[in-house]
Every structure is written in structure tokens, then in C-alpha cells.
Design a protein around this motif. Sequence first.
Motif, PDB file in Angstrom:
ATOM      1  N   PRO A  22       0.607  12.984 -24.350  1.00  0.00           N
ATOM      2  CA  PRO A  22       1.217  14.135 -23.645  1.00  0.00           C
ATOM      3  C   PRO A  22       2.706  13.974 -23.356  1.00  0.00           C
ATOM      4  CG  PRO A  22       0.219  12.675 -22.032  1.00  0.00           C
ATOM      5  CD  PRO A  22      -0.034  12.053 -23.391  1.00  0.00           C
ATOM      6  N   MET A  38      11.044  12.214 -15.320  1.00  0.00           N
ATOM      7  CA  MET A  38      11.021  13.357 -16.241  1.00  0.00           C
ATOM      8  C   MET A  38      10.248  12.968 -17.499  1.00  0.00           C
ATOM      9  SD  MET A  38      14.540  14.070 -18.348  1.00  0.00           S
ATOM     10  CE  MET A  38      14.166  13.911 -20.107  1.00  0.00           C
ATOM     11  N   THR A  39       9.625  13.948 -18.108  1.00  0.00           N
ATOM     12  CA  THR A  39       8.825  13.697 -19.313  1.00  0.00           C
ATOM     13  C   THR A  39       9.720  13.670 -20.546  1.00  0.00           C
ATOM     14  OG1 THR A  39       7.030  14.862 -18.232  1.00  0.00           O
ATOM     15  CG2 THR A  39       6.847  14.586 -20.623  1.00  0.00           C
ATOM     16  N   ILE A  40       9.448  12.715 -21.439  1.00  0.00           N
ATOM     17  CA  ILE A  40      10.099  12.732 -22.755  1.00  0.00           C
ATOM     18  C   ILE A  40       9.012  12.791 -23.843  1.00  0.00           C
ATOM     19  CG2 ILE A  40      12.306  11.617 -22.214  1.00  0.00           C
ATOM     20  CD1 ILE A  40      11.060   8.962 -23.239  1.00  0.00           C
ATOM     21  N   TRP A  42      10.341  12.754 -27.151  1.00  0.00           N
ATOM     22  CA  TRP A  42      11.083  12.152 -28.259  1.00  0.00           C
ATOM     23  C   TRP A  42      11.568  10.791 -27.809  1.00  0.00           C
ATOM     24  CZ3 TRP A  42      14.873  16.727 -29.793  1.00  0.00           C
ATOM     25  CH2 TRP A  42      14.101  17.800 -30.263  1.00  0.00           C
ATOM     26  N   PRO A  57      16.262  10.158 -25.538  1.00  0.00           N
ATOM     27  CA  PRO A  57      17.204  11.274 -25.642  1.00  0.00           C
ATOM     28  C   PRO A  57      17.119  12.156 -24.392  1.00  0.00           C
ATOM     29  CG  PRO A  57      15.231  11.752 -26.932  1.00  0.00           C
ATOM     30  CD  PRO A  57      14.947  10.509 -26.136  1.00  0.00           C
ATOM     31  N   ARG A  59      18.925  15.412 -22.376  1.00  0.00           N
ATOM     32  CA  ARG A  59      19.913  16.504 -22.396  1.00  0.00           C
ATOM     33  C   ARG A  59      20.774  16.426 -21.139  1.00  0.00           C
ATOM     34  NH1 ARG A  59      18.208  20.789 -26.291  1.00  0.00           N
ATOM     35  NH2 ARG A  59      16.068  20.294 -26.893  1.00  0.00           N
ATOM     36  N   ARG A  62      19.757  17.746 -17.602  1.00  0.00           N
ATOM     37  CA  ARG A  62      18.672  17.143 -16.801  1.00  0.00           C
ATOM     38  C   ARG A  62      19.233  16.394 -15.593  1.00  0.00           C
ATOM     39  NH1 ARG A  62      16.102  20.380 -19.946  1.00  0.00           N
ATOM     40  NH2 ARG A  62      15.192  19.542 -21.850  1.00  0.00           N
ATOM     41  N   TYR A  63      18.511  16.469 -14.482  1.00  0.00           N
ATOM     42  CA  TYR A  63      18.886  15.675 -13.303  1.00  0.00           C
ATOM     43  C   TYR A  63      18.892  14.198 -13.677  1.00  0.00           C
ATOM     44  CZ  TYR A  63      19.008  14.430  -8.351  1.00  0.00           C
ATOM     45  OH  TYR A  63      19.371  13.938  -7.120  1.00  0.00           O
ATOM     46  N   ALA A  87       2.275  14.981 -17.144  1.00  0.00           N
ATOM     47  CA  ALA A  87       3.417  15.045 -18.081  1.00  0.00           C
ATOM     48  C   ALA A  87       3.975  16.468 -18.089  1.00  0.00           C
ATOM     49  CB  ALA A  87       2.989  14.610 -19.478  1.00  0.00           C
ATOM     50  N   CYS A  90       5.922  16.972 -14.674  1.00  0.00           N
ATOM     51  CA  CYS A  90       7.230  16.271 -14.611  1.00  0.00           C
ATOM     52  C   CYS A  90       8.190  16.769 -15.690  1.00  0.00           C
ATOM     53  CB  CYS A  90       7.031  14.761 -14.735  1.00  0.00           C
ATOM     54  SG  CYS A  90       6.172  14.058 -13.311  1.00  0.00           S
ATOM     55  N   GLY A  91       7.655  17.513 -16.656  1.00  0.00           N
ATOM     56  CA  GLY A  91       8.484  18.041 -17.739  1.00  0.00           C
ATOM     57  C   GLY A  91       8.870  19.494 -17.542  1.00  0.00           C
ATOM     58  N   VAL A  93       9.538  20.831 -13.940  1.00  0.00           N
ATOM     59  CA  VAL A  93      10.310  21.024 -12.699  1.00  0.00           C
ATOM     60  C   VAL A  93      11.360  19.914 -12.630  1.00  0.00           C
ATOM     61  CG1 VAL A  93       8.374  22.116 -11.500  1.00  0.00           C
ATOM     62  CG2 VAL A  93       8.775  19.680 -11.194  1.00  0.00           C
ATOM     63  N   SER A  94      12.419  20.173 -11.849  1.00  0.00           N
ATOM     64  CA  SER A  94      13.533  19.222 -11.807  1.00  0.00           C
ATOM     65  C   SER A  94      13.586  18.468 -10.485  1.00  0.00           C
ATOM     66  CB  SER A  94      14.852  19.959 -12.022  1.00  0.00           C
ATOM     67  OG  SER A  94      15.918  19.039 -11.897  1.00  0.00           O
ATOM     68  N   ARG A  96      16.104  17.909  -9.011  1.00  0.00           N
ATOM     69  CA  ARG A  96      17.134  18.535  -8.154  1.00  0.00           C
ATOM     70  C   ARG A  96      16.483  19.258  -6.981  1.00  0.00           C
ATOM     71  NH1 ARG A  96      19.162  20.095 -13.065  1.00  0.00           N
ATOM     72  NH2 ARG A  96      20.927  18.784 -13.616  1.00  0.00           N
ATOM     73  N   LYS A 100       9.221  14.880  -7.238  1.00  0.00           N
ATOM     74  CA  LYS A 100       8.081  14.971  -8.169  1.00  0.00           C
ATOM     75  C   LYS A 100       7.049  13.879  -7.942  1.00  0.00           C
ATOM     76  CE  LYS A 100      11.054  16.101 -11.892  1.00  0.00           C
ATOM     77  NZ  LYS A 100      11.337  16.108 -13.333  1.00  0.00           N
TER      78      LYS A 100
HETATM   79  C1  LIG Z   1       6.152  17.227 -23.379  1.00  0.00           C
HETATM   80  C2  LIG Z   1       7.608  17.311 -22.952  1.00  0.00           C
HETATM   81  C3  LIG Z   1       8.549  16.538 -23.593  1.00  0.00           C
HETATM   82  C4  LIG Z   1       9.909  16.601 -23.217  1.00  0.00           C
HETATM   83  N1  LIG Z   1      10.826  15.808 -23.856  1.00  0.00           N
HETATM   84  C5  LIG Z   1      12.122  15.793 -23.442  1.00  0.00           C
HETATM   85  C6  LIG Z   1      13.064  14.900 -24.061  1.00  0.00           C
HETATM   86  O1  LIG Z   1      12.731  14.081 -24.944  1.00  0.00           O
HETATM   87  N2  LIG Z   1      14.359  14.959 -23.626  1.00  0.00           N
HETATM   88  C7  LIG Z   1      14.775  15.834 -22.654  1.00  0.00           C
HETATM   89  O2  LIG Z   1      15.974  15.856 -22.290  1.00  0.00           O
HETATM   90  N3  LIG Z   1      13.884  16.670 -22.034  1.00  0.00           N
HETATM   91  C8  LIG Z   1      12.576  16.661 -22.400  1.00  0.00           C
HETATM   92  N4  LIG Z   1      11.665  17.473 -21.780  1.00  0.00           N
HETATM   93  C9  LIG Z   1      12.091  18.379 -20.693  1.00  0.00           C
HETATM   94  C10 LIG Z   1      12.287  17.632 -19.339  1.00  0.00           C
HETATM   95  O3  LIG Z   1      11.203  16.760 -19.083  1.00  0.00           O
HETATM   96  C11 LIG Z   1      12.363  18.697 -18.205  1.00  0.00           C
HETATM   97  O4  LIG Z   1      13.480  19.517 -18.412  1.00  0.00           O
HETATM   98  C12 LIG Z   1      12.379  18.070 -16.815  1.00  0.00           C
HETATM   99  O5  LIG Z   1      12.081  19.096 -15.892  1.00  0.00           O
HETATM  100  C13 LIG Z   1      13.716  17.422 -16.468  1.00  0.00           C
HETATM  101  O6  LIG Z   1      13.585  16.836 -15.195  1.00  0.00           O
HETATM  102  P1  LIG Z   1      14.825  16.397 -14.293  1.00  0.00           P
HETATM  103  O7  LIG Z   1      15.748  17.598 -14.154  1.00  0.00           O
HETATM  104  O8  LIG Z   1      14.196  15.979 -13.000  1.00  0.00           O
HETATM  105  O9  LIG Z   1      15.513  15.272 -15.016  1.00  0.00           O
HETATM  106  C14 LIG Z   1      10.314  17.444 -22.144  1.00  0.00           C
HETATM  107  C15 LIG Z   1       9.347  18.227 -21.494  1.00  0.00           C
HETATM  108  C16 LIG Z   1       8.007  18.159 -21.880  1.00  0.00           C
HETATM  109  C17 LIG Z   1       6.978  18.996 -21.146  1.00  0.00           C
END
Ligand SMILES: Cc1cc2nc3c(=O)[nH]c(=O)nc-3n(C[C@H](O)[C@H](O)[C@H](O)COP(=O)(O)O)c2cc1C
Length: 176
Positions: A22, A38-40, A42, A57, A59, A62-63, A87, A90-91, A93-94, A96, A100
Motif C-alpha cells: 500500500p 507521509m506515504t511514498i 515511489w 522522492p 514533492r 509536501r510538509y 497508508a 497518511c498519503g 492529509v498533511s 501542516r 497524523k
Molecule cells: C499510495 C501513495 C503514494 C504516494 N507517494 C508519494 C511519493 O512517492 N512522493 C510524494 O511526494 N508524495 C507521495 N504521495 C502523496 C503524499 O503522501 C501526500 O501528499 C501527503 O499528504 C503528504 O503529507 P505531508 O504534507 O504531511 O508531508 C503518495 C500518496 C499515496 C496515497
Amino acid sequence: MAKTQVGPMEFLPETLQSLSSPGLLLVSRDDRRRPNAMTIGWGSIGIYWARPVFVVPVRKSRYTYGCIKNTGDFTVNVLPGKLADLAAFCGTVSGRDHDKLTEAHLTPAPSLVVKSPIIEECIINYECRVVHANDLLPKAVPSKVRRTMYPRGDYHRFFFGEILAVHAQPNVRRRL
Ligand SMILES: Cc1cc2nc3c(=O)[nH]c(=O)nc-3n(C[C@H](O)[C@H](O)[C@H](O)COP(=O)(O)O)c2cc1C
């Protein structure tokens, strides 16, 4: 159950499987030392400069981006199958505007080496220190990737984290 320290590549297939679905929890701390996950979906694990390295990786929106720049380290955590739904939480909501970990009933525990905590409930934890970072070069990716993955120009920075310690629960494969 108590975790043991394992080698950086010991659970590579399990970790990559969980990265693809997931997703893994990338944990860091903000400038008030609040942990955030936060969820990744990649990333990669490999060898650079004769060291084991986890590349994540993130972006710039992201917070987590500011948190990793702040701490200079991060942890990567593999959820057990029974908590896979977290997953998505956490992927989406932020940190910020959400605490979480508290909302997800996840417990931050001190790492052995880095400042960012590991997640107790996760079955594998990687402790990583940033040894390099670079920004995606928009002109160097195929235009289709640029159009479909970056319509708003929110490009990734790739953080290279040297893997300094890995912890795993017994029977990882059965808990995935
Ligand atoms: C399955 C899944 C995979 C994700 N993979 C990435 C990733 O590889 N890189 C990224 O920047 N955001 C990825 N995201 C989006 C961030 O997890 C999402 O924007 C998150 O709310 C950022 O949290 P933050 O603002 O607390 O850092 C993914 C989201 C999901 C649901």
C-alpha cells in the motif's frame, strides 16, 4: 514483539512489495520536533558511494519536504498488513494541519542513530541520514511524464539517505 537489527538488504523484496502497495511511511520531524509521516509509493534501495542508500522522492509542496531539510534524516517504515489502510490516510492529509501519528494511533519511538523517530507498529524500520539530494530536471524527463505526473510543476526532490540501521520484527513475511 521485540525487533532485531538486520542487514540493509535483508528484506528488500518485502519492502519493495510494500512500496508498490500500500506504500511506505516516510517519517521526519518538523522544526518543533513534532514527528510526521507521509506515504511514498515511489523510491528505491541500492548502493551509492559504496554505501546502502534509500532514495525517496518528495514533492516540494509536501510538509515532509521542509521536515527532511530541517532534520537531515528520515526513517522509512513498512506497515503490517492489518494496518495497510493507514497508508491512504497518511498519503492524503498533511502534517501542516494534522497530527497524523496521534490520529492514526501510531507510536513514534526513538531511533538508534537518527533524529527522526521510527514507528513502533511497523514491521520493518530503516534509519537513514541524508548524504545527497537532487532535484528532478523537468527537461530531462519524457514530455509525457512531465504532462501527466507534473501538470502543476510540483517537481520531486530526491533525497538519498544512507541506511544506518534496520530493525525488523520476527516473522515479517507472515505480517505483511
Ligand atoms: C499510495 C501513495 C503514494 C504516494 N507517494 C508519494 C511519493 O512517492 N512522493 C510524494 O511526494 N508524495 C507521495 N504521495 C502523496 C503524499 O503522501 C501526500 O501528499 C501527503 O499528504 C503528504 O503529507 P505531508 O504534507 O504531511 O508531508 C503518495 C500518496 C499515496 C496515497
